[in-house]
Design a protein around this motif. Structure first.
Motif, PDB file in Angstrom:
ATOM      1  N   VAL A  58      -4.461   1.278  10.300  1.00  0.00           N
ATOM      2  CA  VAL A  58      -5.889   2.156  10.000  1.00  0.00           C
ATOM      3  C   VAL A  58      -4.965   1.340   8.574  1.00  0.00           C
ATOM      4  CG1 VAL A  58      -6.851   3.965   8.568  1.00  0.00           C
ATOM      5  CG2 VAL A  58      -5.442   4.326  11.390  1.00  0.00           C
ATOM      6  N   LEU A  59      -3.591   1.385   8.143  1.00  0.00           N
ATOM      7  CA  LEU A  59      -4.010   0.550   6.842  1.00  0.00           C
ATOM      8  C   LEU A  59      -3.854  -0.086   6.187  1.00  0.00           C
ATOM      9  CD1 LEU A  59      -0.242   2.626   5.556  1.00  0.00           C
ATOM     10  CD2 LEU A  59      -2.031   2.642   4.948  1.00  0.00           C
ATOM     11  N   ILE A  99       1.970  -0.978   2.245  1.00  0.00           N
ATOM     12  CA  ILE A  99       0.902  -1.859   2.765  1.00  0.00           C
ATOM     13  C   ILE A  99      -0.366  -2.437   2.491  1.00  0.00           C
ATOM     14  CG2 ILE A  99       0.349  -2.403   5.715  1.00  0.00           C
ATOM     15  CD1 ILE A  99       3.162  -2.066   5.022  1.00  0.00           C
ATOM     16  N   PRO A 100      -1.223  -1.449   2.326  1.00  0.00           N
ATOM     17  CA  PRO A 100      -2.880  -1.577   0.960  1.00  0.00           C
ATOM     18  C   PRO A 100      -2.095  -2.424   0.260  1.00  0.00           C
ATOM     19  CG  PRO A 100      -2.509   0.500   1.433  1.00  0.00           C
ATOM     20  CD  PRO A 100      -0.873   0.226   1.631  1.00  0.00           C
ATOM     21  N   GLN A 101      -1.602  -2.147  -0.782  1.00  0.00           N
ATOM     22  CA  GLN A 101      -1.388  -2.953  -2.037  1.00  0.00           C
ATOM     23  C   GLN A 101      -0.520  -4.343  -1.438  1.00  0.00           C
ATOM     24  OE1 GLN A 101       0.521  -0.883  -5.462  1.00  0.00           O
ATOM     25  NE2 GLN A 101      -0.163   1.152  -4.148  1.00  0.00           N
ATOM     26  N   ALA A 102      -0.125  -4.651  -0.321  1.00  0.00           N
ATOM     27  CA  ALA A 102       0.019  -6.084   0.050  1.00  0.00           C
ATOM     28  C   ALA A 102      -0.565  -6.674   1.176  1.00  0.00           C
ATOM     29  CB  ALA A 102       1.792  -5.654   1.278  1.00  0.00           C
ATOM     30  N   ILE A 103      -1.723  -5.926   1.040  1.00  0.00           N
ATOM     31  CA  ILE A 103      -3.191  -6.412   1.616  1.00  0.00           C
ATOM     32  C   ILE A 103      -3.837  -6.758   0.975  1.00  0.00           C
ATOM     33  CG2 ILE A 103      -5.124  -5.927   3.254  1.00  0.00           C
ATOM     34  CD1 ILE A 103      -3.003  -4.520   5.204  1.00  0.00           C
ATOM     35  N   ALA A 104      -3.905  -6.178  -0.514  1.00  0.00           N
ATOM     36  CA  ALA A 104      -4.352  -6.212  -1.970  1.00  0.00           C
ATOM     37  C   ALA A 104      -4.424  -7.811  -2.110  1.00  0.00           C
ATOM     38  CB  ALA A 104      -4.725  -4.939  -2.329  1.00  0.00           C
ATOM     39  N   PRO A 131       4.727  -5.649  -3.428  1.00  0.00           N
ATOM     40  CA  PRO A 131       3.813  -6.480  -3.799  1.00  0.00           C
ATOM     41  C   PRO A 131       3.876  -7.846  -4.999  1.00  0.00           C
ATOM     42  CG  PRO A 131       3.102  -4.779  -4.311  1.00  0.00           C
ATOM     43  CD  PRO A 131       3.366  -4.477  -3.859  1.00  0.00           C
ATOM     44  N   ILE A 132       4.584  -7.445  -5.564  1.00  0.00           N
ATOM     45  CA  ILE A 132       5.130  -8.482  -6.534  1.00  0.00           C
ATOM     46  C   ILE A 132       5.510  -9.687  -6.418  1.00  0.00           C
ATOM     47  CG2 ILE A 132       6.418  -8.882  -8.378  1.00  0.00           C
ATOM     48  CD1 ILE A 132       5.062  -5.900  -9.589  1.00  0.00           C
ATOM     49  N   GLN A 133       6.353  -9.166  -4.867  1.00  0.00           N
ATOM     50  CA  GLN A 133       6.960 -10.658  -4.171  1.00  0.00           C
ATOM     51  C   GLN A 133       6.158 -11.559  -3.631  1.00  0.00           C
ATOM     52  OE1 GLN A 133       9.650  -8.005  -2.110  1.00  0.00           O
ATOM     53  NE2 GLN A 133      11.470  -8.275  -2.845  1.00  0.00           N
TER      54      GLN A 133
END
Ligand SMILES: Cc1cc2nc3c(=O)[nH]c(=O)nc-3n(C[C@H](O)[C@H](O)[C@H](O)COP(=O)(O)O)c2cc1C
Length: 309
Positions: free
Chosen positions: A180-181, A152-157, A118-120
């Protein structure tokens, strides 16, 4: 999944742009079947990329894309081809496309940026890519450190842009799980290796068919470029060098190994890249059959869950 609408494709499925494998003919078969075919420019020079784009356009007028690895020394030439040939969609990995961001924007090219953490997203958000492809470590080839489930959920956030899930997606069940993710669509690499049109050497295909996920390993952790491949003579030798910590030897050791497996069919000394989803496949079917199978499984499992409510 909104990727269909966003990219004007029939199904929310992108075929990963695989180096030495995803040529124009193969990517064209995926686009014809309603997915998004991606030409993998890895292993192609600029002339060959142009030829492959033109070959694809002879097969279909459906949307397609080109995968660009930004750290390539000849990336300027590959980008020039993409701009001259009016390619509308690109998937971008291995480095930043900052230098070309204005060119891509002027040409209204949709950039799908690959990320493995997600940092990217923070790093690339300023370039305003069209979407992110978040690839978990279940994937074949070069990988990051996070699983698809956590990524996936952390990227979406971190972003309002669409996030496409990759890594370990092989059947309709995983496509539904990705939805769902919160993913807008999926990218698949390993699954497409098990298709008739996939132009890997028959030794590579047969080796995959005879293997399962317990035959898969990761090399390259020590020099920071981990890669998921099938265990063979090459990985055993590589892991021996890893234990001896000879970084230069390790780097020289891997040069040309994917080509050796894909083109020459040397599955003992070559790099037989595959993801952990390998255990889900025991036959080779056409690209069209695979995509339709994915979508019918997806619809079936989705209905099953709706009915459970
Ligand atoms: C043989 C092979 C070669 C690959 N080569 C590339 C590449 O050149 N560029 C790239 O961005 N991704 C590459 N990938 C990753 C795929 O594009 C895709 O994201 C990944 O395979 C998805 O995970 P999966 O293997 O579990 O389906 C490769 C994957 C495989 C299996």
């Amino acid at each position: 999944m909104d990727l269909k609408k966003l990219l004007d494709i029939k199904y929310p499925i992108i075929q990963g742009g695989m180096a030495h494998i995803a040529n124009g003919e193969f990517a064209g078969a995926v686009s014809s079947a309603g997915g998004l075919g991606i030409i993998g420019s890895g292993g192609m020079d600029s002339n060959s990329l142009r030829e492959n784009i033109r070959a694809l356009r002879k097969i279909t007028d459906k949307p397609f894309g080109v995968n660009l690895m930004m750290l390539r020394p000849d990336i300027d030439k590959l980008v020039k081809v993409v701009l001259e040939e009016d390619v509308n969609i690109i998937t971008v990995g291995a480095g930043s496309y900052e230098k070309y961001a204005d060119d891509f924007e002027n040409k209204k090219i949709k950039v799908l940026q690959l990320i493995s953490s997600p940092i990217q997203i923070k790093r690339y958000e300023a370039l305003e890519p069209f979407a992110f492809i978040a690839e978990g470590l279940e994937a074949g080839g070069h990988i990051g450190q996070m699983t698809t489930m956590t990524l996936i959920p952390q990227a979406i956030a971190q972003t309002k842009r669409p996030v496409i899930a990759a890594g370990g997606i092989a059947s309709g069940r995983e496509i539904f799980a990705a939805e769902v993710l919160g993913a807008s669509g999926v990218q698949i690499g390993t699954g497409f290796l098990f298709t008739k049109e996939c132009p890997i050497h028959e030794n590579y295909k047969n080796k995959l068919l005879k293997s399962n996920s317990s035959k898969v390993t990761v090399i390259g952790n020590i020099n920071g470029i981990p890669m998921r491949v099938l265990k063979n003579k090459m990985t055993r030798e590589y892991q021996r060098l890893e234990r001896n910590n000879s970084l230069l030897e390790l780097e020289n050791f891997t040069i040309g190994r994917l080509r050796k497996a894909v083109v020459e069919g040397d599955v003992e000394n070559g790099s037989v890249m595959t993801g952990l989803s390998i255990g889900s496949f025991n036959s080779v079917i056409s690209v069209k059959e695979y995509i339709e199978k994915l979508m019918s499984e997806y619809r079936e499992i989705k209905d099953e869950y709706k009915n459970k409510k």
